[in-house]
Design a protein around this motif. Structure first.
Motif, PDB file in Angstrom:
ATOM      1  N   THR A 161       0.822  -1.093   0.013  1.00  0.00           N
ATOM      2  CA  THR A 161       0.107   0.107   0.091  1.00  0.00           C
ATOM      3  C   THR A 161       0.710   1.306  -0.030  1.00  0.00           C
ATOM      4  OG1 THR A 161      -1.633  -1.235   1.061  1.00  0.00           O
ATOM      5  CG2 THR A 161      -1.885   1.166   1.366  1.00  0.00           C
ATOM      6  N   PHE A 162       0.354   2.158  -0.706  1.00  0.00           N
ATOM      7  CA  PHE A 162       1.099   3.580  -0.756  1.00  0.00           C
ATOM      8  C   PHE A 162       0.193   4.690  -0.083  1.00  0.00           C
ATOM      9  CE2 PHE A 162       1.901   7.481  -2.997  1.00  0.00           C
ATOM     10  CZ  PHE A 162       2.992   7.685  -2.631  1.00  0.00           C
ATOM     11  N   ASP A 163       0.752   4.899   1.177  1.00  0.00           N
ATOM     12  CA  ASP A 163      -0.119   5.956   2.074  1.00  0.00           C
ATOM     13  C   ASP A 163       0.537   7.336   1.887  1.00  0.00           C
ATOM     14  OD1 ASP A 163      -1.345   7.374   3.865  1.00  0.00           O
ATOM     15  OD2 ASP A 163      -1.282   5.835   5.442  1.00  0.00           O
ATOM     16  N   ILE A 168       7.576  11.541   3.092  1.00  0.00           N
ATOM     17  CA  ILE A 168       8.438  12.653   3.763  1.00  0.00           C
ATOM     18  C   ILE A 168       9.156  13.090   2.215  1.00  0.00           C
ATOM     19  CG2 ILE A 168       8.701  12.195   6.072  1.00  0.00           C
ATOM     20  CD1 ILE A 168      11.314  11.004   5.503  1.00  0.00           C
ATOM     21  N   VAL A 169       8.945  12.722   1.287  1.00  0.00           N
ATOM     22  CA  VAL A 169       9.511  12.960  -0.192  1.00  0.00           C
ATOM     23  C   VAL A 169      11.197  12.817  -0.226  1.00  0.00           C
ATOM     24  CG1 VAL A 169       9.221  14.409  -2.031  1.00  0.00           C
ATOM     25  CG2 VAL A 169       7.551  14.380  -0.264  1.00  0.00           C
ATOM     26  N   CYS A 170      11.570  11.820   0.452  1.00  0.00           N
ATOM     27  CA  CYS A 170      12.926  11.527   0.638  1.00  0.00           C
ATOM     28  C   CYS A 170      13.215  10.929  -0.684  1.00  0.00           C
ATOM     29  CB  CYS A 170      13.457  10.569   1.911  1.00  0.00           C
ATOM     30  SG  CYS A 170      12.772   8.929   1.536  1.00  0.00           S
ATOM     31  N   SER A 171      12.506  10.637  -1.539  1.00  0.00           N
ATOM     32  CA  SER A 171      12.969   9.871  -2.760  1.00  0.00           C
ATOM     33  C   SER A 171      13.685   8.645  -2.720  1.00  0.00           C
ATOM     34  CB  SER A 171      13.545  10.886  -3.806  1.00  0.00           C
ATOM     35  OG  SER A 171      15.005  10.779  -3.561  1.00  0.00           O
ATOM     36  N   ARG A 172      13.756   8.017  -1.676  1.00  0.00           N
ATOM     37  CA  ARG A 172      14.452   6.618  -1.859  1.00  0.00           C
ATOM     38  C   ARG A 172      13.838   5.616  -2.607  1.00  0.00           C
ATOM     39  NH1 ARG A 172      16.462   5.820   4.623  1.00  0.00           N
ATOM     40  NH2 ARG A 172      15.763   3.525   3.998  1.00  0.00           N
ATOM     41  N   CYS A 173      12.497   5.930  -2.689  1.00  0.00           N
ATOM     42  CA  CYS A 173      11.613   4.909  -3.430  1.00  0.00           C
ATOM     43  C   CYS A 173      12.120   4.832  -4.980  1.00  0.00           C
ATOM     44  CB  CYS A 173      10.239   4.909  -3.079  1.00  0.00           C
ATOM     45  SG  CYS A 173       9.502   6.643  -3.392  1.00  0.00           S
ATOM     46  N   THR A 196       5.442  15.324  -4.584  1.00  0.00           N
ATOM     47  CA  THR A 196       4.776  14.028  -4.228  1.00  0.00           C
ATOM     48  C   THR A 196       5.270  13.024  -5.120  1.00  0.00           C
ATOM     49  OG1 THR A 196       2.956  14.454  -5.817  1.00  0.00           O
ATOM     50  CG2 THR A 196       2.493  14.961  -3.530  1.00  0.00           C
ATOM     51  N   VAL A 197       5.454  11.738  -4.690  1.00  0.00           N
ATOM     52  CA  VAL A 197       5.720  10.432  -5.189  1.00  0.00           C
ATOM     53  C   VAL A 197       4.713  10.187  -6.259  1.00  0.00           C
ATOM     54  CG1 VAL A 197       6.244   8.195  -5.283  1.00  0.00           C
ATOM     55  CG2 VAL A 197       7.355   9.680  -3.564  1.00  0.00           C
ATOM     56  N   ALA A 198       5.162  10.030  -7.499  1.00  0.00           N
ATOM     57  CA  ALA A 198       4.050   9.466  -8.616  1.00  0.00           C
ATOM     58  C   ALA A 198       4.506   8.207  -9.174  1.00  0.00           C
ATOM     59  CB  ALA A 198       3.607  10.682  -9.502  1.00  0.00           C
ATOM     60  N   CYS A 220      11.596   2.643   1.716  1.00  0.00           N
ATOM     61  CA  CYS A 220      10.829   3.669   2.288  1.00  0.00           C
ATOM     62  C   CYS A 220      11.279   3.420   3.958  1.00  0.00           C
ATOM     63  CB  CYS A 220       9.410   3.385   2.023  1.00  0.00           C
ATOM     64  SG  CYS A 220       8.391   4.827   2.665  1.00  0.00           S
ATOM     65  N   PRO A 221      11.775   4.918   4.404  1.00  0.00           N
ATOM     66  CA  PRO A 221      12.085   4.727   5.837  1.00  0.00           C
ATOM     67  C   PRO A 221      10.861   4.969   6.845  1.00  0.00           C
ATOM     68  CG  PRO A 221      12.529   6.861   4.607  1.00  0.00           C
ATOM     69  CD  PRO A 221      12.030   6.163   3.584  1.00  0.00           C
ATOM     70  N   THR A 222       9.553   5.202   5.936  1.00  0.00           N
ATOM     71  CA  THR A 222       8.324   5.324   7.032  1.00  0.00           C
ATOM     72  C   THR A 222       7.441   4.336   6.496  1.00  0.00           C
ATOM     73  OG1 THR A 222       7.325   6.750   5.016  1.00  0.00           O
ATOM     74  CG2 THR A 222       8.851   7.985   6.662  1.00  0.00           C
ATOM     75  N   ALA A 223       6.149   4.560   7.003  1.00  0.00           N
ATOM     76  CA  ALA A 223       5.063   3.613   6.509  1.00  0.00           C
ATOM     77  C   ALA A 223       4.390   4.072   5.219  1.00  0.00           C
ATOM     78  CB  ALA A 223       4.219   3.336   7.739  1.00  0.00           C
ATOM     79  N   THR A 224       4.953   4.818   4.573  1.00  0.00           N
ATOM     80  CA  THR A 224       4.272   5.232   3.374  1.00  0.00           C
ATOM     81  C   THR A 224       4.261   4.077   2.274  1.00  0.00           C
ATOM     82  OG1 THR A 224       5.633   7.188   3.611  1.00  0.00           O
ATOM     83  CG2 THR A 224       4.309   6.862   1.454  1.00  0.00           C
ATOM     84  N   LEU A 225       5.237   3.338   2.044  1.00  0.00           N
ATOM     85  CA  LEU A 225       5.098   2.202   1.332  1.00  0.00           C
ATOM     86  C   LEU A 225       5.331   0.804   2.304  1.00  0.00           C
ATOM     87  CD1 LEU A 225       7.309   3.385  -1.836  1.00  0.00           C
ATOM     88  CD2 LEU A 225       5.005   2.415  -1.982  1.00  0.00           C
ATOM     89  N   SER A 226       4.327   0.200   2.498  1.00  0.00           N
ATOM     90  CA  SER A 226       4.249  -1.167   3.376  1.00  0.00           C
ATOM     91  C   SER A 226       3.700  -2.290   2.779  1.00  0.00           C
ATOM     92  CB  SER A 226       3.420  -0.711   4.739  1.00  0.00           C
ATOM     93  OG  SER A 226       3.954   0.485   5.418  1.00  0.00           O
TER      94      SER A 226
HETATM   95  S1  SF4 Z   1       7.414   6.883  -0.373  1.00  0.00           S
HETATM   96 FE1  SF4 Z   1       8.783   6.535   1.195  1.00  0.00          FE
HETATM   97  S2  SF4 Z   1      10.916   6.367   0.162  1.00  0.00           S
HETATM   98 FE2  SF4 Z   1       9.317   7.250  -1.207  1.00  0.00          FE
HETATM   99  S3  SF4 Z   1       9.871   9.457  -0.961  1.00  0.00           S
HETATM  100 FE3  SF4 Z   1       7.837   8.841   0.479  1.00  0.00          FE
HETATM  101  S4  SF4 Z   1       8.745   8.412   2.421  1.00  0.00           S
HETATM  102 FE4  SF4 Z   1      10.392   8.439   0.800  1.00  0.00          FE
END
Ligand code: SF4
Ligand code: SF4
Ligand code: SF4
Ligand code: FES
Length: 950
Positions: A161-163, A168-173, A196-198, A220-226
């Protein structure tokens, strides 16, 4: 999300012999030049706060959390993007640094939901950890300003899921998708606060190019992508390192567990084959292991028209053994045999061949490698002296020209394909020889220099014409050949290959590839500093499969592309343990380690160890077993983990042979197609339920570790042992580690292998012995295994399978990323969302000629049979060629494939079948019979009440 279990050093390791010494917070540390300050600090246990950096990805420097003070440098540089320098003095902590870091965190947290207690990442969230690490105590900006807290969730992907509200838009994904996976499906759209990530052009993940590898989820360092399983189940409490049971890449994973329940599979950063990456199958498609279709109780029946009867293990094993003994008493010692599978562990395969040779008293044992890579064994053994690929996967990072022949790595070997694509994006050249436009030919930032779009069945003509250019244009590495190869064999081959009929101009009529293109490709490969060949079943599954493997070996030797990193001949093995199943002696003519059964001294060694007399005559190969069955001479078969009724060619011939037998024993997870013809069913165990080893395409032996008890009561090796004891050949292994000890004792290339050594080294590439105690990453260094390399003449002989007016098209087959082999595992997962049926790819011209449009039902008829598939009209295939995958039994791809096979090994010619395609409105006669038979067998199964309640 990163797991708790692996330490993340923040930026990638740098390979550099030149070392640099610096001081960090007063500690002296020495690291390779090019290392970041962040990594150098982490190596000395100083963990600098970070958010946008992770060891898997190149540093990006966007979050500004990792600032440090460096003597002599202005301001506070980011430690992730600053390389170390000799004598550098770094401070990672002081008040100024702490204030800046807290300020950064404050901004992040002010736009982040404060639902930590109910968040799936709770306890393992890097944002949470960093808030703690910088001592954040208040958020001065409040939470009332503009924010992203109501951003919608994307739940389109079945596995994650992508929440967006947590991003935090760190762009690791984005970087994981670019650098690690190479799909480039994600972008950061918008600027500043609106970033935003798209996925793709701002569509859902499922609608985008995303291949569901999960690299972004892991990054992803957060729960955004889990992972959805993590959201549903919560955090794991322990993990076990094991090896993927799908393809020949052999990715290492940590199974993160709650008791006996798998929470998620996380690719292991220390995995030598995958370096922390995975594909959709290994990471996500494990639901089959606990699928309600699994049969967990042994069953028997007299006839295949009888209902199954659930029985105890004792009764099932006793019945199977007495049937095998009865058959041998009546029809002779050679009337029974065994088939093992590339999906089994090495230890299981070893036991099956031992049971057959020592317990049944014959050599009637074969493996599914018969139908895929047996020509590899033959071709490489005869030219170079060892039946295996020459390199490790990492070698590709040193290749200058990558030549892919008859393989589709992005679908078949996805994690290795990602590594290969990384090298190609760095600038290596690419030649693809394939009748079809595979993805690799053109993908983001990659364009093959040459796509040699040959006609199916003309491989040998093509390789000969390439070699002709090498020989006649002075591109032979004469010094290498003189020093390393047999001179007479080379001279004979040189004369042969220089014949005008082998020139690209003469061969283009046969191959369909313009001579100029062949010449250019040959020059590119021949003048490469390092030229590396990777090939797959598009090479082996032909009537000249072995010839083509020898042709590839000839080409590599002539150009000196053997015996160092960056070069080599590399068969990409389809299934997880194809290499291992061949190594373990599961061919009828070879003991473990590829030693012929007729060799008296080898046989004496095994006779001594096993305490029985062994046969010196090779036994029956799989197709010979079918012939003998139809002749009434072969009556009993023990099949472990293989589905010959679906995977072998000419299905109607196979099923007729199975129906003629008196006792078929199937050991498997499910009632597969072969089990529908069985008399005894023994529940198999998934890779999660047993200990053992797999050997991947690089000869890498890796541990498979039990994470749960066998659901049917016994691991597969225990079942074989029970059967051996019941037929009167005693076996008493207490653990698969003991089986490996016996393998090591009896197999010269495995002498140094043991479970303890594997635990110590992580994995080992054989040969592993006194000369190579830590294994052998590159083969044939300095000398070929057989001494001198041997060139063999590879005359092109056209296949008997010819097109004519009745069958004007050539059908060729392959696989797709989301499904695996006969599909028994992946069809029982959400992977069906990507590929729910096999389709017939047909070129628009051929489709138009036949009035076929996208989605039509198409009857495909060959000399062997007929089936019906839905059409996919595409220019991926060339005119005159049609293509299908073979993952669904009802597709009947093997109803139409013929019995033609490789001259040396009997490997079926799956890749060339002459067919006609016509628009139809109903299933084929075979499909109707198949459905009726299958429904009947399902009903007989249900009546036994054998489907385990979930
Ligand atoms: S989805 Fe996760 S890894 Fe990608 S930018 Fe957001 S926080 Fe960073
Ligand atoms: S799952 Fe893999 S392919 Fe899909 S967006 Fe993430 S990294 Fe890219
Ligand atoms: S690439 Fe192969 S071994 Fe790796 S995760 Fe995918 S299927 Fe498993
Ligand atoms: S971790 Fe260095 S800038 Fe983000």
């Amino acid at each position: 999300m990163l797991s708790i279990v692996e330490h993340d050093y923040g930026t990638p390791h740098r390979d550099n012999a030149k070392l640099v010494t610096l001081t960090i917070d007063g500690r002296e540390v020495t690291v390779p030049e090019g290392t970041s300050v962040m990594r150098a600090a982490a190596l000395t246990d100083i963990n600098i706060p970070k958010l946008c950096a992770t060891e898997q990805l190149e540093a990006f420097g966007s979050c500004r959390l990792c600032l440090v003070q460096i003597e002599g440098m202005k301001g506070l540089p980011a430690s992730c993007t600053t390389p170390v320098a000799q004598g550098m003095k770094v401070r990672t902590q002081n008040k100024q640094i702490a204030d800046v870091r807290r300020g950064v965190m404050e901004l992040y947290i002010s736009d982040h939901p404060l639902d930590c207690l109910t968040c799936p990442a709770n306890g393992h969230c890097e944002l949470q950890d960093m808030a703690g690490a910088v001592g954040l105590r208040e958020v001065r900006y409040g939470y009332a300003g503009a924010n992203h807290l109501s951003a919608p969730k994307d739940t389109s992907n079945p596995y994650f899921t992508f929440d967006a509200s947590k991003c935090i838009v760190c762009s690791r994904c984005v970087r994981a998708c670019d650098e690690q996976q190479g799909t480039l499906a994600l972008t950061i759209q918008g600027r500043g606060f609106d970033s935003t990530v798209a996925a793709s052009q701002n569509v859902s993940f499922m609608e985008s190019e995303c291949v569901s590898c999960g690299a972004c989820v892991q990054a992803c360092p957060t729960a955004t992508l889990s992972e959805n399983t993590l959201i549903a189940k919560g955090q794991a409490e322990h993990s076990v390192t094991t090896t993927c049971a799908y393809c020949g890449v052999g990715c290492s994973f940590r199974a993160e567990m709650q008791g006996e329940d798998v929470v998620r599979m996380v690719p292991n950063q220390d995995g030598h084959a995958n370096h922390g990456h995975s594909c959709v199958k290994g990471r996500f498609a494990i639901g089959y292991a606990t699928h309600p279709d699994r049969i967990l109780k042994p069953m028997i029946r007299q006839k295949i028209s009888d209902p199954w009867r659930e029985v105890s293990w004792e009764e099932a094993i006793g019945h199977a053994a007495s049937e095998l003994k009865r058959i041998q008493a009546k029809y002779g010692r050679n009337s029974i045999g065994g088939i093992t599978s590339s999906r089994c562990t090495n230890e299981e395969t070893y036991l099956v061949q031992k049971l057959v040779r020592a317990g049944f008293g014959n050599n009637n044992v074969d493996t599914c490698a018969r139908v895929c890579h047996s020509p590899t064994g033959y071709g490489l053994k005869n030219t170079m002296g060892e039946s295996a690929g020459t390199q490790n996967f990492d070698s590709v990072m040193k290749a200058d020209v990558i030549f892919v022949i008859g393989a589709n790595p992005t679908d078949g070997h996805p994690v290795f394909a990602s590594q290969m694509k990384r090298r190609l994006r760095q600038g290596a050249h690419l030649i693809v020889a394939d009748p079809r436009g595979i993805d690799l030919v053109r993908s983001p930032h990659i364009q093959a220099d040459h796509h040699l779009k040959l006609r199916p069945g003309t491989n040998v003509a093509l390789i000969n014409s390439i070699a002709h250019v090498i020989v006649t244009e002075g591109l032979v590495k004469e010094e290498f050949v003189r020093e390393r190869c047999e001179a007479p064999s080379f001279e004979k081959w040189r004369r042969f290959i220089a014949q005008p009929y082998n020139s690209p101009e003469a061969m283009q009529e046969i191959t369909g590839v313009p001579a100029s293109e062949v010449r250019a490709a040959a020059r590119l490969y021949g003048t490469a500093g390092n030229g590396a060949i990777y090939y797959g079943l598009g090479v082996t599954e032909h009537s000249q499969g072995s010839t083509m493997v020898m042709g590839i070996a000839n080409l590599a030797m002539a150009t000196g592309n053997i015996g160092r990193e960056g070069v080599g001949v590399n068969p990409l093995r389809g299934q997880n343990n194809v290499q291992g199943s061949c190594d373990m002696g599961s061919f009828p003519h070879e003991f473990p380690g590829y030693r012929h059964v007729s060799d008296d001294s080898v046989r004496a060694q095994f006779e001594h160890a096993w305490g029985v007399q062994l046969q010196g005559e090779p036994g029956l190969r799989i197709p010979n077993m079918f012939e003998a069955a139809l002749d009434g001479e072969f009556k009993g078969l023990y099949i472990e983990g293989e589905d010959i009724a679906q995977s072998d060619p000419n299905t109607q011939h196979v099923t007729a042979a199975l129906q003629s037998m008196e006792c078929i024993i199937v050991q498997d997870l499910f009632l597969n197609e072969s089990a529908k013809f069985a008399h005894v069913f023994l529940p198999g165990s998934s890779f999660l339920e047993k200990d053992g080893t797999f050997t991947n395409a690089e000869r890498r032996i890796s541990r498979v570790r039990k994470v749960m008890q066998p659901k049917g009561g016994y691991a597969d090796w225990e079942v074989t042992q029970l059967l051996a004891n019941a037929v009167g050949y005693p076996m008493s292994y207490a653990h698969p580690g003991e089986i490996m000890d016996e393998i090591a004792h009896l197999t010269p290339t495995f002498t140094g292998v043991s479970f303890a050594r594997l635990d110590e080294l992580g994995s080992i590439q054989w040969p592993c012995n006194a000369a190579h105690p830590d294994g052998t990453p590159t083969m044939h260094v300095g000398e070929f295994v057989r001494g001198k390399g041997k060139f063999l003449v590879t005359e092109y002989v056209p296949t008997n399978e010819k097109v004519n007016a009745k069958y004007p098209l050539i059908l060729t087959t392959g696989r797709i990323l989301s499904q695996y082999n006969v599909g028994a595992q992946t069809r029982r997962t959400e992977n069906n969302r990507w590929h729910a049926e096999d389709r017939l790819e047909i070129h628009p011209h051929d489709a138009e000629e036949r009035g076929i449009v996208e989605g039509d039902w198409v009857g495909v008829e060959s000399r062997a049979g007929e089936t019906v598939l839905r059409a996919r009209v595409t220019e991926r295939v060339q005119p005159g060629v049609v293509y299908t995958t073979f993952h669904f039994p009802e597709s009947g791809a093997n109803v139409i494939t013929t019995e033609n096979s490789d001259w040396a090994t009997n490997c079926p010619e799956y890749k060339v079948t002459a067919v006609q395609a016509t628009r139809v409105t109903q299933p084929s006669e075979w499909q109707k019979r198949f459905r009726e038979f299958s429904e009947n067998q399902e009903a007989l199964l249900k009546s036994a009440g054998a489907v385990a309640a979930k």
